[in-house]
Design a protein around this motif. Structure first.
Motif, PDB file in Angstrom:
ATOM      1  N   UNK A  36     -55.720   9.388  -3.716  1.00  0.00           N
ATOM      2  CA  UNK A  36     -55.605  10.688  -4.385  1.00  0.00           C
ATOM      3  C   UNK A  36     -55.677  11.852  -3.401  1.00  0.00           C
ATOM      4  N   UNK A  37     -55.675  11.555  -2.109  1.00  0.00           N
ATOM      5  CA  UNK A  37     -55.736  12.620  -1.106  1.00  0.00           C
ATOM      6  C   UNK A  37     -57.143  13.048  -0.750  1.00  0.00           C
ATOM      7  N   UNK A  38     -58.151  12.541  -1.420  1.00  0.00           N
ATOM      8  CA  UNK A  38     -59.532  12.904  -1.125  1.00  0.00           C
ATOM      9  C   UNK A  38     -60.206  11.859  -0.261  1.00  0.00           C
ATOM     10  N   UNK A  39     -61.493  12.058  -0.034  1.00  0.00           N
ATOM     11  CA  UNK A  39     -62.291  11.076   0.709  1.00  0.00           C
ATOM     12  C   UNK A  39     -61.856  10.877   2.143  1.00  0.00           C
ATOM     13  N   UNK A  40     -61.264  11.919   2.763  1.00  0.00           N
ATOM     14  CA  UNK A  40     -60.785  11.763   4.141  1.00  0.00           C
ATOM     15  C   UNK A  40     -61.954  11.595   5.100  1.00  0.00           C
ATOM     16  N   UNK A  41     -61.788  10.703   6.041  1.00  0.00           N
ATOM     17  CA  UNK A  41     -62.837  10.466   7.033  1.00  0.00           C
ATOM     18  C   UNK A  41     -62.210   9.893   8.306  1.00  0.00           C
ATOM     19  N   UNK A  42     -62.881  10.091   9.410  1.00  0.00           N
ATOM     20  CA  UNK A  42     -62.412   9.570  10.698  1.00  0.00           C
ATOM     21  C   UNK A  42     -63.180   8.301  11.041  1.00  0.00           C
ATOM     22  N   UNK A  43     -62.449   7.272  11.473  1.00  0.00           N
ATOM     23  CA  UNK A  43     -63.065   6.007  11.872  1.00  0.00           C
ATOM     24  C   UNK A  43     -62.657   5.720  13.313  1.00  0.00           C
ATOM     25  N   UNK A  44     -63.637   5.506  14.144  1.00  0.00           N
ATOM     26  CA  UNK A  44     -63.352   5.232  15.555  1.00  0.00           C
ATOM     27  C   UNK A  44     -62.818   3.815  15.736  1.00  0.00           C
ATOM     28  N   UNK A  45     -61.743   3.678  16.534  1.00  0.00           N
ATOM     29  CA  UNK A  45     -61.219   2.361  16.913  1.00  0.00           C
ATOM     30  C   UNK A  45     -61.232   2.191  18.426  1.00  0.00           C
ATOM     31  N   UNK A  46     -62.077   2.955  19.084  1.00  0.00           N
ATOM     32  CA  UNK A  46     -62.173   2.813  20.536  1.00  0.00           C
ATOM     33  C   UNK A  46     -62.969   1.561  20.876  1.00  0.00           C
ATOM     34  N   UNK A  47     -62.425   0.685  21.733  1.00  0.00           N
ATOM     35  CA  UNK A  47     -63.140  -0.552  22.059  1.00  0.00           C
ATOM     36  C   UNK A  47     -64.317  -0.278  22.982  1.00  0.00           C
TER      37      UNK A  47
END
Length: 587
Positions: A36-47
Motif C-alpha cells: 500500500x506504499x506504507x511501512x517503508x524501511x531500510x534494510x542493510x545488505x552489507x556483508x
C-alpha cells in the motif's frame, strides 16, 4: 570484426546476459515498501568485512554517466539519489550547503524518473506502491541510519518483489538509456549488423573497473572513445567514424563484460587479460587443458591424433566447421588496448595445441611416460629458483601471455626467452621437467634442424653441444659414485662454465676423473668399469676437438643432453634394481 563476433556470441549466451543496459552491481541497502506504499524501511545488505562472498549482487539499470550534473538510474541508485543523503555526513561539521543542494537535485531527478515509469504503468502494483510512497513524502532524512553512506547502492523492493526486475521497468530504462546515448536521433547504417538503425553517440557501457589488469591505477575502460578532434578522422569525435546502433553497442559491451567476469573463458595476466569463445557451442575444455595442473594424457592423445591426421576427402564430412576466437586486452588509462585478436578454425586450433604438447613433452625415464607441463608452470620456470620453488614474479614480464600466443598460433616463443632461461639455469643450476620442457619448446620451434632433438637420449647424435652435456652428466656420475658424501659437486663448481665454454672445463674434468675412476676400480670395480666404459663411449663420439664456446641454442642442446643422459641413467638404475639388489653398475 571482433565487434561483430561479440554480438554473434551474445545470441549464443541468450538469458545468461543481463537485460538491456543492466549490469551486475552490489546492493548495500534495500528500501522495503509495503503493497500500500506504507511501512517503508531500510534494510542493510552489507556483508561482514571478511565475508565478501555473501554480498548481494544483481543486474540493475546502468549506463556510463559523467559530468557535474549526472542523471539518475531508474529505481536502483546511490543513497544520494534514492534518499537524498548528502555526501560528507561523517565530517565533524557535517555536509556543506553545496553537498546538500546537490543531494536535493539528485533526489528530485531520481523521483522524476521513477514517477515517469510509475505513471506509464498505472495498474502495476509496484508502481501504485511507489507513487503512494512518494506522495507520502518518502523516508524522512532524520530517520536514515547513521552508517548510511551517500555512495551506498539502494534498491527498491515492494512486498517481496524487486521493482527493477519488472519487465515494464526494463522497457522504460531501455528507452531512457537510448535517449541519453543516442546521437540526437541520428539514424544510419550500423558498422556491426549492417542494417539501418538508431546510432549511438557514445558506447553506453564501459568495461568494469578491475576487469582488465594493469600495472598502473585501475579504472573503467572504453572500447571505442574519441573525445577530441585530433583523434577522429576529419576532426570528428565520438562514434561519427564508427557508426554503431544502440542494439549492437549494448550487446558488445554486455558480452565483453560477461566474458571478462567468466571463470571458464578468461585468463588474467599481470597487465592484460585474454578472453575466448567459439562461433557455435562447443566443448571448451581445450583452453582449460593448457592451464590444468595435471594435463589429461587422454585428452592430449586426442590432440596429437588430430595433429597427425591427414586431410582426405573422406574425412571432410567429419571436420567441425566451428571457429575459435581469442581477444587479449590491455588498459591505458581509461581506454582499452586490443593487444591480440585471433580468429582460427577450431580444427586448426586443436592441431596447434597438439603441436604445443608434442614440442615440449619430456620423456620421464623413471616412469617411461611422457610428461606435459601446464602453461603457467612453463612461464614461471623461466624465473629464479631459490632451491625450493620458483620465486614469484621473477620470470620475464609478459612471458605467460607470449607463451599462450605461441600455443594458439603455433609460433616460436619470443627470442628473449632462451637467453633469459639459460641465464637462470647457469645461475641456480636448477634443471627440472618444466625447464627442460621449455628448452625443448624453444629448440623444436627453431628453423635449425640441429635443434630438433629426440625426446629421449639419442646415442647416435654427434652434435658437439649435445655430447658435451652428456659428458658432463657422466663425469658428475663418476664423482658421485666415487665420493658419496662430497660437499661440493662438479655441478656446483663447474656447470655454469661448462655450459658456455665446455672445451676447457670438460678437458680438466676428464683429467680429474681419472682419480675417481682409480678409486672405483679399487672399491667398486663393477661400477667403475661401467662408468669408465660410458665415459669412453661419450668422449669417443666427438669427431673433432671439444667446442670452446657455445651459442645460446647450443647451450640449450647442452642442457638437454645433460638431462637426457641423467634420465637414461636413472632408468637404467631402476631396471637394474628390479633385477638385482646391487645397484652399483648403473651408478
Amino acid at each position: 570484426m571482433l565487434l561483430k563476433r561479440l554480438t554473434e556470441y551474445s545470441e549464443q549466451l541468450g538469458s545468461s546476459l543481463p537485460p538491456e543496459f543492466y549490469r551486475p552491481k552490489q546492493i548495500h541497502w534495500i528500501l522495503h515498501i509495503e503493497e500500500d506504499g506504507g511501512g517503508a524501511r531500510l534494510v542493510s545488505r552489507r556483508p561482514p568485512p571478511k565475508a565478501r562472498d555473501q554480498a548481494l549482487i544483481t543486474p540493475v539499470p546502468y549506463v556510463q554517466r559523467s559530468g557535474t550534473k549526472v542523471p539518475p538510474y531508474l529505481l536502483v541508485d546511490t543513497a544520494e539519489f534514492v534518499l537524498g543523503r548528502p555526501k560528507n555526513t561523517g565530517r565533524p561539521d557535517g555536509p556543506s550547503p553545496k553537498d546538500e543542494e546537490e543531494a536535493r537535485r539528485r533526489h528530485a531527478a531520481y523521483r522524476e524518473l521513477a514517477l515517469r515509469w510509475a505513471h506509464g504503468d498505472p495498474d502495476n502494483p509496484s508502481a501504485v506502491a511507489l507513487r503512494a510512497f512518494f506522495t507520502a513524502g518518502g523516508l524522512p532524512a532524520q530517520g536514515l541510519p547513521e552508517d548510511l553512506d551517500a555512495k551506498d547502492t539502494v534498491a527498491v523492493m515492494v512486498g517481496t518483489r524487486w521493482v527493477h526486475e519488472d519487465t515494464s521497468v526494463q522497457r522504460v530504462w531501455s528507452e531512457v538509456a537510448r535517449e541519453r546515448k543516442g546521437g540526437d536521433g541520428q539514424r544510419g547504417l550500423c558498422l556491426i549488423c549492417g542494417t539501418v538503425g538508431d546510432l549511438l553517440a557514445t558506447i553506453p557501457e564501459p568495461v568494469k573497473k578491475g576487469a582488465i589488469p594493469t600495472t598502473g591505477g585501475s579504472n573503467e575502460g572504453q572500447l571505442i572513445s574519441i573525445n577530441t578532434t585530433a583523434q577522429g578522422r576529419d576532426g570528428t569525435t565520438q562514434l561519427a567514424n564508427t557508426p554503431v546502433c544502440d542494439r549492437c553497442g549494448q550487446q558488445v559491451m554486455a558480452t565483453l563484460n560477461y566474458l571478462l567476469a567468466s571463470d571458464t573463458n578468461r585468463r588474467r595476466f599481470p597487465d592484460s587479460v585474454m578472453v575466448w569463445w567459439t562461433r557455435s557451442p562447443a566443448d571448451d575444455s581445450l583452453m582449460a587443458l593448457l592451464y590444468e595442473d595435471q594435463p589429461d594424457p587422454a585428452a592430449i592423445g586426442h590432440l596429437l591424433t588430430a595433429l597427425h591426421n591427414q586431410h582426405t576427402a573422406a574425412a571432410a564430412d567429419r571436420v567441425n566447421p566451428n571457429d575459435f576466437y581469442a581477444l587479449t586486452l590491455g588498459l591505458n588509462n581509461a581506454r582499452i588496448v586490443v593487444r591480440e585478436w585471433l580468429e582460427v578454425p577450431l580444427e586448426e586450433l586443436k592441431a596447434n595445441v597438439g603441436a604445443w604438447y608434442l614440442d615440449h613433452g619430456v620423456h620421464d625415464g623413471w616412469t617411461g611416460q611422457t610428461r606435459y607441463v601446464p602453461l603457467w608452470l612453463l612461464a614461471i620456470s623461466a624465473g629464479r629458483h631459490d632451491g625450493n620453488r620458483y620465486v614469484k614474479d621473477s620470470a620475464a614480464h609478459g612471458l605467460e601471455a607470449d607463451l599462450a600466443r605461441c600455443a594458439l598460433r603455433r609460433t616460436p616463443p619470443p627470442a628473449r626467452l632462451l637467453p633469459a632461461l639459460l641465464q637462470r639455469i647457469r645461475a641456480d643450476h636448477h634443471v627440472d621437467v618444466a625447464r627442460i620442457a621449455l628448452l625443448r619448446l624453444v629448440l623444436n620451434r627453431s628453423t635449425d634442424p640441429r635443434d630438433h632433438l629426440m625426446p629421449t637420449l639419442d646415442l647416435s647424435s654427434a652434435d658437439p653441444a649435445y655430447l658435451c652435456g652428456r659428458a658432463f652428466a657422466v663425469l658428475e656420475a663418476v664423482q658421485r659414485a666415487a665420493m658419496r658424501n662430497v660437499n661440493t659437486t662438479i655441478r656446483d663448481k663447474h656447470f655454469s662454465a661448462a655450459v658456455t665454454a665446455p672445451g676447457v672445463v670438460l678437458t680438466q674434468l676428464r683429467i680429474g676423473a681419472n682419480a675417481h675412476l682409480k678409486r672405483l676400480r679399487r672399491d667398486r670395480p663393477s661400477a667403475g668399469a661401467a662408468l669408465e666404459a660410458r665415459l669412453s663411449e661419450v668422449f669417443s663420439a666427438f669427431s673433432d676437438d671439444l667446442p670452446l664456446h657455445l651459442t645460446p641454442r647450443e647451450q640449450g642442446r647442452f642442457v638437454i643432453g645433460y638431462e637426457q643422459q641423467r634420465a637414461a641413467d636413472r632408468a637404467a638404475a631402476k631396471a637394474h634394481s628390479t633385477d638385482s639388489k646391487d645397484p652399483e653398475p648403473a651408478s
